[in-house]
Motif scaffolding. Sequence first.
Motif, PDB file in Angstrom:
ATOM      1  N   ILE A  86      -9.254  -0.413   6.773  1.00 20.67           N
ATOM      2  CA  ILE A  86      -9.412   0.356   8.015  1.00 20.67           C
ATOM      3  C   ILE A  86      -8.411  -0.127   9.066  1.00 20.67           C
ATOM      4  CG2 ILE A  86     -10.998   0.860   9.923  1.00 20.67           C
ATOM      5  CD1 ILE A  86     -13.275   0.669   7.775  1.00 20.67           C
ATOM      6  N   THR A  87      -8.301  -1.441   9.229  1.00 22.57           N
ATOM      7  CA  THR A  87      -7.364  -2.009  10.191  1.00 22.57           C
ATOM      8  C   THR A  87      -5.925  -1.702   9.792  1.00 22.57           C
ATOM      9  OG1 THR A  87      -8.910  -3.790  10.693  1.00 22.57           O
ATOM     10  CG2 THR A  87      -6.615  -4.140  11.326  1.00 22.57           C
ATOM     11  N   ALA A  88      -5.620  -1.831   8.509  1.00 19.84           N
ATOM     12  CA  ALA A  88      -4.263  -1.558   8.016  1.00 19.84           C
ATOM     13  C   ALA A  88      -3.886  -0.101   8.268  1.00 19.84           C
ATOM     14  CB  ALA A  88      -4.160  -1.898   6.533  1.00 19.84           C
ATOM     15  N   SER A  89      -4.787   0.820   7.984  1.00 21.57           N
ATOM     16  CA  SER A  89      -4.516   2.242   8.225  1.00 21.57           C
ATOM     17  C   SER A  89      -4.299   2.509   9.707  1.00 21.57           C
ATOM     18  CB  SER A  89      -5.667   3.101   7.692  1.00 21.57           C
ATOM     19  OG  SER A  89      -5.683   3.082   6.282  1.00 21.57           O
ATOM     20  N   ALA A  90      -5.081   1.850  10.560  1.00 21.24           N
ATOM     21  CA  ALA A  90      -4.915   2.020  12.006  1.00 21.24           C
ATOM     22  C   ALA A  90      -3.548   1.500  12.454  1.00 21.24           C
ATOM     23  CB  ALA A  90      -6.034   1.298  12.749  1.00 21.24           C
ATOM     24  N   LEU A  91      -3.110   0.381  11.907  1.00 19.63           N
ATOM     25  CA  LEU A  91      -1.785  -0.152  12.247  1.00 19.63           C
ATOM     26  C   LEU A  91      -0.677   0.822  11.865  1.00 19.63           C
ATOM     27  CD1 LEU A  91      -2.064  -3.895  11.162  1.00 19.63           C
ATOM     28  CD2 LEU A  91      -1.625  -3.044  13.472  1.00 19.63           C
ATOM     29  N   VAL A  92      -0.815   1.418  10.691  1.00 18.62           N
ATOM     30  CA  VAL A  92       0.196   2.354  10.186  1.00 18.62           C
ATOM     31  C   VAL A  92       0.118   3.688  10.924  1.00 18.62           C
ATOM     32  CG1 VAL A  92       0.886   3.656   8.127  1.00 18.62           C
ATOM     33  CG2 VAL A  92       0.310   1.246   7.932  1.00 18.62           C
ATOM     34  N   SER A 131       0.857  -1.186   0.000  1.00 20.55           N
ATOM     35  CA  SER A 131       0.000   0.000   0.000  1.00 20.55           C
ATOM     36  C   SER A 131       0.888   1.229   0.000  1.00 20.55           C
ATOM     37  CB  SER A 131      -0.909   0.012   1.229  1.00 20.55           C
ATOM     38  OG  SER A 131      -1.841  -1.042   1.172  1.00 20.55           O
ATOM     39  N   ARG A 132       0.291   2.373  -0.297  1.00 19.01           N
ATOM     40  CA  ARG A 132       1.023   3.644  -0.313  1.00 19.01           C
ATOM     41  C   ARG A 132       0.640   4.446   0.914  1.00 19.01           C
ATOM     42  NH1 ARG A 132       0.490   8.948  -1.726  1.00 19.01           N
ATOM     43  NH2 ARG A 132       2.215   9.875  -2.902  1.00 19.01           N
ATOM     44  N   ASN A 133       1.640   4.839   1.705  1.00 18.61           N
ATOM     45  CA  ASN A 133       1.420   5.731   2.838  1.00 18.61           C
ATOM     46  C   ASN A 133       1.166   7.118   2.258  1.00 18.61           C
ATOM     47  OD1 ASN A 133       1.805   7.614   4.940  1.00 18.61           O
ATOM     48  ND2 ASN A 133       3.063   6.160   6.068  1.00 18.61           N
ATOM     49  N   GLU A 134      -0.041   7.630   2.440  1.00 20.46           N
ATOM     50  CA  GLU A 134      -0.425   8.906   1.835  1.00 20.46           C
ATOM     51  C   GLU A 134       0.312  10.099   2.449  1.00 20.46           C
ATOM     52  OE1 GLU A 134      -2.068   9.261  -0.881  1.00 20.46           O
ATOM     53  OE2 GLU A 134      -2.820   7.233  -1.092  1.00 20.46           O
ATOM     54  N   GLU A 135       0.840   9.951   3.659  1.00 14.70           N
ATOM     55  CA  GLU A 135       1.560  11.065   4.283  1.00 14.70           C
ATOM     56  C   GLU A 135       2.925  11.308   3.645  1.00 14.70           C
ATOM     57  OE1 GLU A 135      -0.336   9.246   7.256  1.00 14.70           O
ATOM     58  OE2 GLU A 135      -1.675  10.644   6.247  1.00 14.70           O
ATOM     59  N   ASP A 136       3.658  10.230   3.353  1.00 16.79           N
ATOM     60  CA  ASP A 136       5.017  10.420   2.836  1.00 16.79           C
ATOM     61  C   ASP A 136       5.290   9.724   1.502  1.00 16.79           C
ATOM     62  OD1 ASP A 136       5.270   7.740   3.540  1.00 16.79           O
ATOM     63  OD2 ASP A 136       6.650   8.107   5.199  1.00 16.79           O
ATOM     64  N   GLY A 137       4.295   9.025   0.959  1.00 19.24           N
ATOM     65  CA  GLY A 137       4.454   8.377  -0.337  1.00 19.24           C
ATOM     66  C   GLY A 137       5.248   7.080  -0.307  1.00 19.24           C
ATOM     67  N   SER A 138       5.576   6.600   0.873  1.00 17.11           N
ATOM     68  CA  SER A 138       6.382   5.374   0.965  1.00 17.11           C
ATOM     69  C   SER A 138       5.515   4.130   0.826  1.00 17.11           C
ATOM     70  CB  SER A 138       7.121   5.337   2.304  1.00 17.11           C
ATOM     71  OG  SER A 138       6.192   5.250   3.370  1.00 17.11           O
ATOM     72  N   ALA A 139       6.166   3.040   0.469  1.00 14.32           N
ATOM     73  CA  ALA A 139       5.491   1.751   0.386  1.00 14.32           C
ATOM     74  C   ALA A 139       5.363   1.159   1.784  1.00 14.32           C
ATOM     75  CB  ALA A 139       6.288   0.806  -0.507  1.00 14.32           C
ATOM     76  N   VAL A 140       4.243   0.515   2.033  1.00 14.76           N
ATOM     77  CA  VAL A 140       4.006  -0.207   3.276  1.00 14.76           C
ATOM     78  C   VAL A 140       3.659  -1.637   2.874  1.00 14.76           C
ATOM     79  CG1 VAL A 140       2.638  -0.369   5.386  1.00 14.76           C
ATOM     80  CG2 VAL A 140       3.143   1.881   4.404  1.00 14.76           C
ATOM     81  N   LEU A 141       4.359  -2.596   3.459  1.00 11.43           N
ATOM     82  CA  LEU A 141       4.202  -4.005   3.112  1.00 11.43           C
ATOM     83  C   LEU A 141       3.382  -4.731   4.167  1.00 11.43           C
ATOM     84  CD1 LEU A 141       5.029  -6.655   1.585  1.00 11.43           C
ATOM     85  CD2 LEU A 141       7.120  -6.620   2.981  1.00 11.43           C
ATOM     86  N   PHE A 142       2.380  -5.475   3.700  1.00 11.06           N
ATOM     87  CA  PHE A 142       1.604  -6.360   4.556  1.00 11.06           C
ATOM     88  C   PHE A 142       1.827  -7.769   4.041  1.00 11.06           C
ATOM     89  CE2 PHE A 142      -0.454  -2.266   4.787  1.00 11.06           C
ATOM     90  CZ  PHE A 142      -0.670  -2.105   6.141  1.00 11.06           C
ATOM     91  N   ILE A 143       2.334  -8.649   4.901  1.00 11.11           N
ATOM     92  CA  ILE A 143       2.565 -10.045   4.537  1.00 11.11           C
ATOM     93  C   ILE A 143       1.483 -10.851   5.246  1.00 11.11           C
ATOM     94  CG2 ILE A 143       4.178 -11.975   4.557  1.00 11.11           C
ATOM     95  CD1 ILE A 143       6.416  -9.830   4.938  1.00 11.11           C
ATOM     96  N   THR A 144       0.636 -11.490   4.444  1.00  2.75           N
ATOM     97  CA  THR A 144      -0.491 -12.221   5.009  1.00  2.75           C
ATOM     98  C   THR A 144      -0.624 -13.586   4.358  1.00  2.75           C
ATOM     99  OG1 THR A 144      -2.833 -12.045   5.595  1.00  2.75           O
ATOM    100  CG2 THR A 144      -2.213 -11.263   3.416  1.00  2.75           C
ATOM    101  N   ALA A 145      -1.399 -14.439   4.995  1.00  3.91           N
ATOM    102  CA  ALA A 145      -1.690 -15.754   4.430  1.00  3.91           C
ATOM    103  C   ALA A 145      -2.429 -15.569   3.110  1.00  3.91           C
ATOM    104  CB  ALA A 145      -2.520 -16.574   5.412  1.00  3.91           C
ATOM    105  N   GLY A 146      -2.089 -16.405   2.132  1.00  3.84           N
ATOM    106  CA  GLY A 146      -2.578 -16.251   0.769  1.00  3.84           C
ATOM    107  C   GLY A 146      -4.075 -16.125   0.587  1.00  3.84           C
ATOM    108  N   GLY A 147      -4.858 -16.787   1.419  1.00  8.86           N
ATOM    109  CA  GLY A 147      -6.304 -16.744   1.276  1.00  8.86           C
ATOM    110  C   GLY A 147      -6.965 -15.602   2.016  1.00  8.86           C
ATOM    111  N   LYS A 148      -6.190 -14.788   2.687  1.00  3.14           N
ATOM    112  CA  LYS A 148      -6.752 -13.699   3.496  1.00  3.14           C
ATOM    113  C   LYS A 148      -6.681 -12.370   2.749  1.00  3.14           C
ATOM    114  CE  LYS A 148      -7.025 -16.720   6.769  1.00  3.14           C
ATOM    115  NZ  LYS A 148      -8.048 -17.679   6.591  1.00  3.14           N
ATOM    116  N   LYS A 149      -7.546 -11.449   3.146  1.00  5.70           N
ATOM    117  CA  LYS A 149      -7.545 -10.107   2.573  1.00  5.70           C
ATOM    118  C   LYS A 149      -7.124  -9.125   3.659  1.00  5.70           C
ATOM    119  CE  LYS A 149     -10.929 -11.054  -0.900  1.00  5.70           C
ATOM    120  NZ  LYS A 149     -11.574 -10.416  -1.975  1.00  5.70           N
ATOM    121  N   ILE A 150      -6.661  -7.974   3.221  1.00  4.91           N
ATOM    122  CA  ILE A 150      -6.266  -6.911   4.137  1.00  4.91           C
ATOM    123  C   ILE A 150      -7.452  -5.969   4.312  1.00  4.91           C
ATOM    124  CG2 ILE A 150      -4.694  -4.943   4.467  1.00  4.91           C
ATOM    125  CD1 ILE A 150      -3.274  -7.618   4.604  1.00  4.91           C
ATOM    126  N   CYS A 151      -7.805  -5.679   5.539  1.00  9.46           N
ATOM    127  CA  CYS A 151      -8.857  -4.709   5.832  1.00  9.46           C
ATOM    128  C   CYS A 151      -8.217  -3.322   5.799  1.00  9.46           C
ATOM    129  CB  CYS A 151      -9.473  -4.978   7.203  1.00  9.46           C
ATOM    130  SG  CYS A 151     -10.609  -3.674   7.753  1.00  9.46           S
TER     131      CYS A 151
END
Length: 126
Positions: A73-79, A51-71
């Motif tokens: 809202i939750t991802a933004s809260a983590l970041v 994903s792209r961090n909208e504040e600084d334009g950097s890449a943010v990596l989420f490594i998850t199990a293949g069958g799962k999706k990234i939420c």
Amino acid sequence: MNKSIKPVRAALQTAGLKVKILEVSKGTRTAQAAANAASCEVDQIAKSIISRNEEDGSAVLFITAGGKKICAITASALVGGTLGKADAKLIRAQTGFAIGGVSPIGHLSQPRAFFDPRLLECSLTP
């Protein structure tokens, strides 16, 4: 050998890990295709989502199990900030990989990363 394998192999060697890298001739642009090629369950595949961090334009990596999706809202809260869609140019520039082929390791510059602990629950033996 695909040129994308070189930085992955180097990262594994640097970490002292001895693993067999499975190189397949047909595309594995989805976690299910990768699982089929590796003869394993889809949740045994470590899927890299950038994903792209909208504040600084950097890449943010989420490594998850293949069958799962990234939420989103939750991802933004983590970041702790707003995330947006990373385009092909950002992904290639910051990771060295193309969309659909981003490895969890071996990036040109190490992005901020989050790891799904469900991956640790997957058994690699039958």
